[in-house]
Design a protein around this motif. Structure first.
Motif, PDB file in Angstrom:
ATOM      1  N   SER A 286       1.253  -4.860  12.568  1.00  0.00           N
ATOM      2  CA  SER A 286       2.120  -5.619  13.466  1.00  0.00           C
ATOM      3  C   SER A 286       2.913  -6.662  12.694  1.00  0.00           C
ATOM      4  O   SER A 286       4.116  -6.846  12.915  1.00  0.00           O
ATOM      5  N   LEU A 287       2.248  -7.363  11.771  1.00  0.00           N
ATOM      6  CA  LEU A 287       2.938  -8.350  10.948  1.00  0.00           C
ATOM      7  C   LEU A 287       4.000  -7.679  10.082  1.00  0.00           C
ATOM      8  O   LEU A 287       5.116  -8.195   9.945  1.00  0.00           O
ATOM      9  N   ALA A 288       3.676  -6.531   9.522  1.00  0.00           N
ATOM     10  CA  ALA A 288       4.638  -5.815   8.684  1.00  0.00           C
ATOM     11  C   ALA A 288       5.876  -5.439   9.478  1.00  0.00           C
ATOM     12  O   ALA A 288       7.003  -5.514   8.972  1.00  0.00           O
ATOM     13  N   GLY A 289       5.676  -5.044  10.742  1.00  0.00           N
ATOM     14  CA  GLY A 289       6.810  -4.680  11.575  1.00  0.00           C
ATOM     15  C   GLY A 289       7.776  -5.834  11.777  1.00  0.00           C
ATOM     16  O   GLY A 289       8.987  -5.629  11.916  1.00  0.00           O
ATOM     17  N   GLN A 290       7.261  -7.060  11.782  1.00  0.00           N
ATOM     18  CA  GLN A 290       8.125  -8.232  11.921  1.00  0.00           C
ATOM     19  C   GLN A 290       8.752  -8.620  10.591  1.00  0.00           C
ATOM     20  O   GLN A 290       9.921  -9.012  10.537  1.00  0.00           O
ATOM     21  N   PRO A 303      -1.989 -10.828   1.614  1.00  0.00           N
ATOM     22  CA  PRO A 303      -2.959  -9.994   0.910  1.00  0.00           C
ATOM     23  C   PRO A 303      -2.403  -8.583   0.693  1.00  0.00           C
ATOM     24  O   PRO A 303      -1.369  -8.231   1.261  1.00  0.00           O
ATOM     25  N   PRO A 304      -3.101  -7.764  -0.095  1.00  0.00           N
ATOM     26  CA  PRO A 304      -2.632  -6.398  -0.375  1.00  0.00           C
ATOM     27  C   PRO A 304      -2.422  -5.557   0.876  1.00  0.00           C
ATOM     28  O   PRO A 304      -1.505  -4.732   0.911  1.00  0.00           O
ATOM     29  N   GLU A 305      -3.262  -5.749   1.923  1.00  0.00           N
ATOM     30  CA  GLU A 305      -3.142  -4.903   3.114  1.00  0.00           C
ATOM     31  C   GLU A 305      -1.808  -5.123   3.818  1.00  0.00           C
ATOM     32  O   GLU A 305      -1.204  -4.182   4.345  1.00  0.00           O
ATOM     33  N   VAL A 306      -1.322  -6.355   3.822  1.00  0.00           N
ATOM     34  CA  VAL A 306      -0.021  -6.629   4.445  1.00  0.00           C
ATOM     35  C   VAL A 306       1.103  -6.099   3.566  1.00  0.00           C
ATOM     36  O   VAL A 306       2.076  -5.516   4.053  1.00  0.00           O
ATOM     37  N   ARG A 307       0.968  -6.294   2.253  1.00  0.00           N
ATOM     38  CA  ARG A 307       1.998  -5.800   1.344  1.00  0.00           C
ATOM     39  C   ARG A 307       2.129  -4.282   1.442  1.00  0.00           C
ATOM     40  O   ARG A 307       3.232  -3.736   1.499  1.00  0.00           O
ATOM     41  N   GLU A 308       1.003  -3.573   1.494  1.00  0.00           N
ATOM     42  CA  GLU A 308       1.037  -2.112   1.605  1.00  0.00           C
ATOM     43  C   GLU A 308       1.613  -1.675   2.947  1.00  0.00           C
ATOM     44  O   GLU A 308       2.331  -0.668   3.034  1.00  0.00           O
ATOM     45  N   VAL A 310       3.887  -3.278   4.671  1.00  0.00           N
ATOM     46  CA  VAL A 310       5.333  -3.479   4.590  1.00  0.00           C
ATOM     47  C   VAL A 310       5.980  -2.351   3.792  1.00  0.00           C
ATOM     48  O   VAL A 310       7.030  -1.812   4.187  1.00  0.00           O
ATOM     49  N   ILE A 311       5.371  -1.988   2.669  1.00  0.00           N
ATOM     50  CA  ILE A 311       5.908  -0.902   1.848  1.00  0.00           C
ATOM     51  C   ILE A 311       5.979   0.396   2.652  1.00  0.00           C
ATOM     52  O   ILE A 311       6.959   1.137   2.594  1.00  0.00           O
ATOM     53  N   GLN A 312       4.932   0.658   3.435  1.00  0.00           N
ATOM     54  CA  GLN A 312       4.907   1.873   4.249  1.00  0.00           C
ATOM     55  C   GLN A 312       6.012   1.843   5.298  1.00  0.00           C
ATOM     56  O   GLN A 312       6.684   2.861   5.539  1.00  0.00           O
ATOM     57  N   ARG A 313       6.210   0.676   5.922  1.00  0.00           N
ATOM     58  CA  ARG A 313       7.282   0.545   6.914  1.00  0.00           C
ATOM     59  C   ARG A 313       8.649   0.804   6.281  1.00  0.00           C
ATOM     60  O   ARG A 313       9.506   1.475   6.858  1.00  0.00           O
ATOM     61  N   LEU A 314       8.863   0.251   5.099  1.00  0.00           N
ATOM     62  CA  LEU A 314      10.135   0.434   4.416  1.00  0.00           C
ATOM     63  C   LEU A 314      10.354   1.902   4.038  1.00  0.00           C
ATOM     64  O   LEU A 314      11.481   2.404   4.098  1.00  0.00           O
ATOM     65  N   LYS A 315       9.297   2.586   3.663  1.00  0.00           N
ATOM     66  CA  LYS A 315       9.414   4.010   3.361  1.00  0.00           C
ATOM     67  C   LYS A 315       9.809   4.791   4.613  1.00  0.00           C
ATOM     68  O   LYS A 315      10.623   5.724   4.555  1.00  0.00           O
ATOM     69  N   GLU A 316       9.249   4.395   5.761  1.00  0.00           N
ATOM     70  CA  GLU A 316       9.603   5.064   7.014  1.00  0.00           C
ATOM     71  C   GLU A 316      11.063   4.827   7.360  1.00  0.00           C
ATOM     72  O   GLU A 316      11.774   5.730   7.815  1.00  0.00           O
ATOM     73  N   VAL A 317      11.529   3.577   7.140  1.00  0.00           N
ATOM     74  CA  VAL A 317      12.929   3.264   7.395  1.00  0.00           C
ATOM     75  C   VAL A 317      13.835   4.119   6.518  1.00  0.00           C
ATOM     76  O   VAL A 317      14.817   4.707   6.980  1.00  0.00           O
ATOM     77  N   ALA A 318      13.504   4.202   5.229  1.00  0.00           N
ATOM     78  CA  ALA A 318      14.309   4.989   4.293  1.00  0.00           C
ATOM     79  C   ALA A 318      14.313   6.465   4.685  1.00  0.00           C
ATOM     80  O   ALA A 318      15.357   7.129   4.632  1.00  0.00           O
TER      81      ALA A 318
END
Length: 331
Positions: A286-290, A303-308, A310-318
């Motif tokens: 949820s935080l990554a989505g924001q 922490p790493p879980e939030v960073r990962e 976010v990376i996953q969200r960005l990959k989905e966007v791409a």
């Protein structure tokens, strides 16, 4: 709708708005790009007539007041025009930030597959003299993503049609089929939900779109039910329950950017490379989505879980942008 057809419809609207007299189909064909054909060729002329009939129906469905009539009593062929008095909007006093918000909303609809409605709304606002910038960001760069179920559920809610879909709950081993009369689709805490009447349980329910498995199936006829007057956001909030944000994430924010995150932060510091903010969170996804909505202005440090996430969200966007580009180039 293909880009070619969209351009043809826009040209048709411009043509019919630019005249006060009724134009016949032959005059329109000679004026509007996209209608070129040989009127002496029976098959070519029939193809034009079918195309023109589809376009007229599309304009009327979009709410364009297309009139039919003749310029004089001696005319035997009907003509067409758009009534200015019905098409024109009253003055719309929007502040610059409000106009920018309209632009952002249009970008969401376009990404969600509702480009025709978005383009129609923006065109009417511009016709009323409102300077709407669809690229405006209000100090942030919204990178909006929606779930595949968004478009069909939004359309079903608009048309008042029952649907069925397979839905997976967090504690379920396999998805179960749900039958729903959708009332609307809303966003709550970075996630999309559909609210409606569950036909199996005979009660109001809401479902997270990211948990819908497979395609949404439209099963009912249009106008089959009338949704009640309810606050969908409040219902989702009650259903979701209170959220305890016990996690802490540290993000690096560009100077003067991400005002929303700054108001939300519970701590932070200023450094030469930007401002470090400490954000409370309950769910990393949820935080990554924001966070992805702020684009390059925000970078997760821990922490790493939030960073990962976010990376996953960005990959989905791409990936989704690649899909849109590929499908657009294939038309």
């Amino acid at each position: 709708m293909s880009r070619t057809r969209t351009e043809r419809l826009v040209n048709l609207v411009i043509c019919l708005l630019s005249t006060r007299r009724f134009l016949t189909a032959a005059q329109i064909a000679a004026t509007v790009p996209g209608y070129e054909h040989d009127p002496d060729d029976v098959r070519d002329h029939e193809a034009f007539q079918r195309k023109f009939e589809r376009d007229k129906a599309e304009l009327r469905e979009l709410g364009v007041p297309l009139e039919t009539g003749t310029a004089s009593v001696f005319d035997t062929e009907p003509g067409y025009r758009i009534a200015h008095r019905e098409y024109a909007l009253p003055d719309i006093p929007l502040e610059p930030d409000e106009a920018a918000a309209v632009g952002i909303a249009a970008r969401l609809w376009q990404h969600a597959g509702l480009a025709a409605a978005a383009s129609s709304g923006l065109a009417k606002l511009r016709a009323a003299g409102v300077d709407v910038d669809p690229q405006a960001t209000l100090g942030l760069e919204p990178m909006v993503t929606v779930d595949p179920a968004f478009a069909p559920l939004t359309a079903a809610a608009r048309d008042r049609r029952e649907v069925s879909f397979d839905y997976r709950t967090p504690d379920g081993d396999a998805p179960a089929t749900r039958r729903l009369q959708p009332w609307g689709v809303v966003c709550w805490r970075g996630r999309w939900y559909v609210v409606g009447h569950d036909l199996e349980r005979e009660a109001t329910r809401c479902f997270r779109l990211s948990r819908v498995v497979g395609a949404v199936r439209v099963t009912g006829r249009p106008g089959a039910y009338t949704p009640p007057e309810v606050d969908l956001i409040s219902h989702v909030a009650r259903w979701s329950g209170p959220v305890e944000r016990t996690g802490r994430a540290t993000v690096l924010v560009a100077p003067g950017r991400a005002a929303g995150l700054r108001r939300w932060a519970v701590g932070g510091s200023t450094g030469p490379d930007g401002d470090r903010l400490v954000l409370p969170y309950a769910d990393p996804e949820s935080l990554a989505g924001q966070l992805v909505g702020y684009g390059p202005d925000v970078r997760v440090l821990s922490p790493p879980e939030v960073r990962e996430a976010v990376i996953q969200r960005l990959k989905e966007v791409a990936a989704r942008h690649d899909e849109v580009a590929t499908s657009g180039g294939a038309r």
